[in-house]
Motif scaffolding. Structure first.
Motif, short mmCIF file in Angstrom:
data_model
loop_
_atom_site.label_atom_id
_atom_site.label_comp_id
_atom_site.label_asym_id
_atom_site.label_seq_id
_atom_site.Cartn_x
_atom_site.Cartn_y
_atom_site.Cartn_z
N GLU A 67 51.64 23.80 67.60
CA GLU A 67 50.94 23.72 66.33
C GLU A 67 51.56 22.61 65.50
OE1 GLU A 67 49.83 27.55 64.38
OE2 GLU A 67 51.06 28.41 65.98
N SER A 69 50.92 20.07 61.80
CA SER A 69 50.16 19.71 60.61
C SER A 69 50.81 18.47 60.00
CB SER A 69 50.13 20.85 59.59
OG SER A 69 51.43 21.16 59.15
N THR A 101 45.40 18.81 61.28
CA THR A 101 46.08 19.86 62.03
C THR A 101 45.72 19.79 63.51
OG1 THR A 101 44.31 21.49 61.69
CG2 THR A 101 46.08 21.42 60.04
#
Length: 199
Positions: A67, A69, A101
């Motif tokens: 993940e 961002s 993102t």
């Protein structure tokens, strides 16, 4: 029934034991890109403000979920005027879409240290699947600051996207290329378990 219950508990305990979270070492990581200007020269840039993490249930990170961002307002190409233009509605429209993102949906080994990373990239309010080539180094145990033993892993991800797929900019491709090369380097440290607990 008792045997099934014991098996379920054992499986849950095993999964919990190997549940891992890895945080990015921002001082040794970079979220960068390259575009072509006037069909002549490459312009390199990066996002100075970003965050990333990895979660995995396997010690070798073979099922890792990534993940990331990045703050669009932190875009940096070493030219203030150009950076301001990239933040404007002509391109990223940072006031309206302040973040980009990425979250992976697949991480598969190709051979050796090479992997294919697939995930959803959201940019300028548009979400599209992208595929990146990844080279993984580690995981490896090493001593960090203060002599504390830590597990670390490194990743180099690269790939190409089209800005038109994300409606970023109406500038003709003879001025700014449609294809943008992504180059992301990340060093990660395991957070949720000491090495001693594994021994």
């Amino acid at each position: 029934m008792k045997t099934l219950f014991v098996a379920i508990v054992s499986l849950f305990t095993l999964s919990a034991t190997y549940a891992q979270t890895w945080s990015v070492d921002k001082a040794h990581s970079r979220v960068g890109f390259t575009l072509t200007h006037n069909l002549l020269s490459d312009v390199d840039g990066n996002f100075k403000t970003f965050d990333a993490k990895i979660t995995s249930s396997k010690a070798d990170l073979s099922d890792a979920v990534f993940e990331l961002s990045a703050d669009v307002n932190s875009i940096n190409t070493d030219n203030e005027r150009r950076d301001g233009h990239l933040k404007s509605p002509d391109f990223f429209d940072a006031a309206k879409f302040p973040a980009l993102t990425f979250k992976s949906t697949s991480f598969k080994k190709v051979e050796g240290k090479q992997y294919k990373l697939v995930g959803d990239l959201t940019m300028h309010g548009v979400t599209k699947p992208v595929t990146l080539n990844v080279v993984m180094a580690g995981p490896v145990a090493m001593k960090g600051m203060g002599g504390k033993e830590q597990e670390k892993a490194g990743f180099k991800a690269s790939g190409t996207i089209k800005r038109s797929d994300f409606s970023v900019g109406t500038i003709p491709v003879v001025v700014v290329s449609d294809e943008i090369e992504l180059k992301v380097n990340g060093e990660f440290t395991r957070q949720d378990a000491a090495l001693a607990e594994k021994k």
